[in-house]
Design a protein around this motif. Structure first.
Motif, PDB file in Angstrom:
ATOM      1  N   GLN A 106     -14.389 -18.232 -26.836  1.00  0.00           N
ATOM      2  CA  GLN A 106     -13.606 -17.047 -27.182  1.00  0.00           C
ATOM      3  C   GLN A 106     -13.898 -16.575 -28.597  1.00  0.00           C
ATOM      4  N   ARG A 107     -14.010 -17.518 -29.545  1.00  0.00           N
ATOM      5  CA  ARG A 107     -14.335 -17.137 -30.919  1.00  0.00           C
ATOM      6  C   ARG A 107     -15.717 -16.502 -31.000  1.00  0.00           C
ATOM      7  N   SER A 108     -16.664 -17.083 -30.267  1.00  0.00           N
ATOM      8  CA  SER A 108     -18.020 -16.506 -30.279  1.00  0.00           C
ATOM      9  C   SER A 108     -18.023 -15.102 -29.704  1.00  0.00           C
ATOM     10  N   GLN A 109     -17.245 -14.894 -28.666  1.00  0.00           N
ATOM     11  CA  GLN A 109     -17.173 -13.559 -28.079  1.00  0.00           C
ATOM     12  C   GLN A 109     -16.568 -12.559 -29.053  1.00  0.00           C
ATOM     13  N   ARG A 110     -15.529 -12.957 -29.740  1.00  0.00           N
ATOM     14  CA  ARG A 110     -14.926 -12.061 -30.733  1.00  0.00           C
ATOM     15  C   ARG A 110     -15.902 -11.760 -31.868  1.00  0.00           C
ATOM     16  N   HIS A 111     -16.677 -12.753 -32.286  1.00  0.00           N
ATOM     17  CA  HIS A 111     -17.653 -12.529 -33.352  1.00  0.00           C
ATOM     18  C   HIS A 111     -18.744 -11.566 -32.903  1.00  0.00           C
ATOM     19  N   LEU A 112     -19.196 -11.707 -31.634  1.00  0.00           N
ATOM     20  CA  LEU A 112     -20.216 -10.793 -31.127  1.00  0.00           C
ATOM     21  C   LEU A 112     -19.693  -9.365 -31.010  1.00  0.00           C
ATOM     22  N   LEU A 113     -18.404  -9.225 -30.808  1.00  0.00           N
ATOM     23  CA  LEU A 113     -17.795  -7.897 -30.744  1.00  0.00           C
ATOM     24  C   LEU A 113     -17.442  -7.345 -32.120  1.00  0.00           C
ATOM     25  N   GLY A 114     -17.721  -8.126 -33.182  1.00  0.00           N
ATOM     26  CA  GLY A 114     -17.439  -7.657 -34.541  1.00  0.00           C
ATOM     27  C   GLY A 114     -16.013  -7.907 -34.975  1.00  0.00           C
ATOM     28  N   GLU A 115     -15.339  -8.860 -34.368  1.00  0.00           N
ATOM     29  CA  GLU A 115     -13.949  -9.162 -34.706  1.00  0.00           C
ATOM     30  C   GLU A 115     -13.873 -10.543 -35.369  1.00  0.00           C
ATOM     31  N   ASP A 116     -12.853 -10.719 -36.212  1.00  0.00           N
ATOM     32  CA  ASP A 116     -12.592 -12.010 -36.882  1.00  0.00           C
ATOM     33  C   ASP A 116     -13.815 -12.511 -37.645  1.00  0.00           C
ATOM     34  N   LEU A 117     -14.452 -11.629 -38.409  1.00  0.00           N
ATOM     35  CA  LEU A 117     -15.634 -12.017 -39.189  1.00  0.00           C
ATOM     36  C   LEU A 117     -15.279 -12.524 -40.579  1.00  0.00           C
ATOM     37  N   GLY A 118     -14.024 -12.442 -40.957  1.00  0.00           N
ATOM     38  CA  GLY A 118     -13.619 -12.849 -42.311  1.00  0.00           C
ATOM     39  C   GLY A 118     -13.868 -14.312 -42.607  1.00  0.00           C
ATOM     40  N   PRO A 119     -13.503 -15.242 -41.735  1.00  0.00           N
ATOM     41  CA  PRO A 119     -13.689 -16.663 -42.066  1.00  0.00           C
ATOM     42  C   PRO A 119     -15.133 -17.122 -42.049  1.00  0.00           C
ATOM     43  N   LEU A 120     -16.080 -16.320 -41.598  1.00  0.00           N
ATOM     44  CA  LEU A 120     -17.463 -16.745 -41.467  1.00  0.00           C
ATOM     45  C   LEU A 120     -18.167 -16.734 -42.815  1.00  0.00           C
ATOM     46  N   SER A 121     -19.065 -17.692 -42.986  1.00  0.00           N
ATOM     47  CA  SER A 121     -19.853 -17.763 -44.208  1.00  0.00           C
ATOM     48  C   SER A 121     -21.106 -16.884 -44.072  1.00  0.00           C
TER      49      SER A 121
END
Length: 245
Positions: A106-121
């Motif tokens: 689910q997290r990977s899917q949100r990242h691919l959609l451009g969501e929840d990118l704040g915590p990523l390095s």
């Protein structure tokens, strides 16, 4: 001669039932004793008759045998409980692994959609960018392949339609030539019939080819009453009538 096989069912006769019980009870007690002696086994046998009378045999004492039996049964129950607990723990661990994997997807899917990118390095963002570029490249390749396949299909249909058009054109030309031949034949037959009709009536042709003739003398004049008189007489009469008037 041996006896036949005895059917195992309740003996209805009370006396026979009691006799059979006594014989088989003694035989069973004897077999238990022989088993304990021959095989060095701890055997405990308890029998209650239909009247409630107790018969027992214990090679090492009935109380000792019963205690051992209870310990064995409790241990088996404990073992079954332990096995059940282990299975429950394994299933719980499996469910926990599946749950963690589901959350990661689910997290990977949100990242691919451009969501929840704040915590990523920065490194994680670079990896995500590479994944997106690879997915975009594959999507473009697939789109190009589909378009090429569609173009090939359209070209194939175009060739089929061209062949059908040629066939229809050839068929139309053949039909046109056939109809022209039929019309030409009808015209020739009509002309032939007209020539035959014209040559078959000599009177009509002779009447059309008139020759000049010369008539000497007076022409007959037909009066109103129907009598024919010479032309000169008719003229004189007309002159006299006109002078008199």
């Amino acid at each position: 001669m041996g006896r036949g096989r005895v059917e195992l069912k309740r003996i209805e006769n009370k006396i026979n039932r009691q006799v059979t019980f006594s014989k088989r009870r003694n035989g069973l007690l004897k077999k238990a004793y022989e088993l304990s002696v021959l095989c060095d086994a701890e055997v405990g046998l308890i029998i209650f008759s239909s009247r409630g009378k107790l018969y027992e045999f214990a090679s090492a004492g009935m109380s000792r045998t019963l205690e051992r039996y209870q310990r064995s049964s409790y241990n088996s129950q404990d073992n079954s409980l332990v096995v059940a607990d282990r299975e429950t723990q394994s299933w719980y661990q499996e469910v926990s692994k599946l749950k963690a994997k589901y959350e990661s997807l689910q997290r990977s899917q949100r990242h691919l959609l451009g969501e929840d990118l704040g915590p990523l390095s920065v490194k994680e963002l670079q990896n995500l960018e590479k994944q997106l570029e690879g997915a975009l490249s594959q999507a473009r390749q697939r789109k190009t392949q589909i378009m090429v396949e569609q173009m090939e299909e359209l070209r194939r249909k175009e060739r089929q339609l061209g062949d059908m058009n040629k066939q229809l054109k050839n068929k139309l030309e053949a039909d046109t030539q056939g109809s022209y031949r039929v019309i030409q034949g009808s015209w020739e037959s009509t002309a032939l019939v007209g020539n035959n009709n014209f040559s078959g009536h000599p009177s009509q042709s002779s009447s059309m080819d008139c020759e000049p003739t010369l008539q000497i003398g007076y022409h007959q004049y037909v009066s109103a009453e129907g009598a024919s008189i010479p032309r000169s007489t008719a003229g004189e009469n007309n002159f006299i009538q006109g002078w008199v008037l």
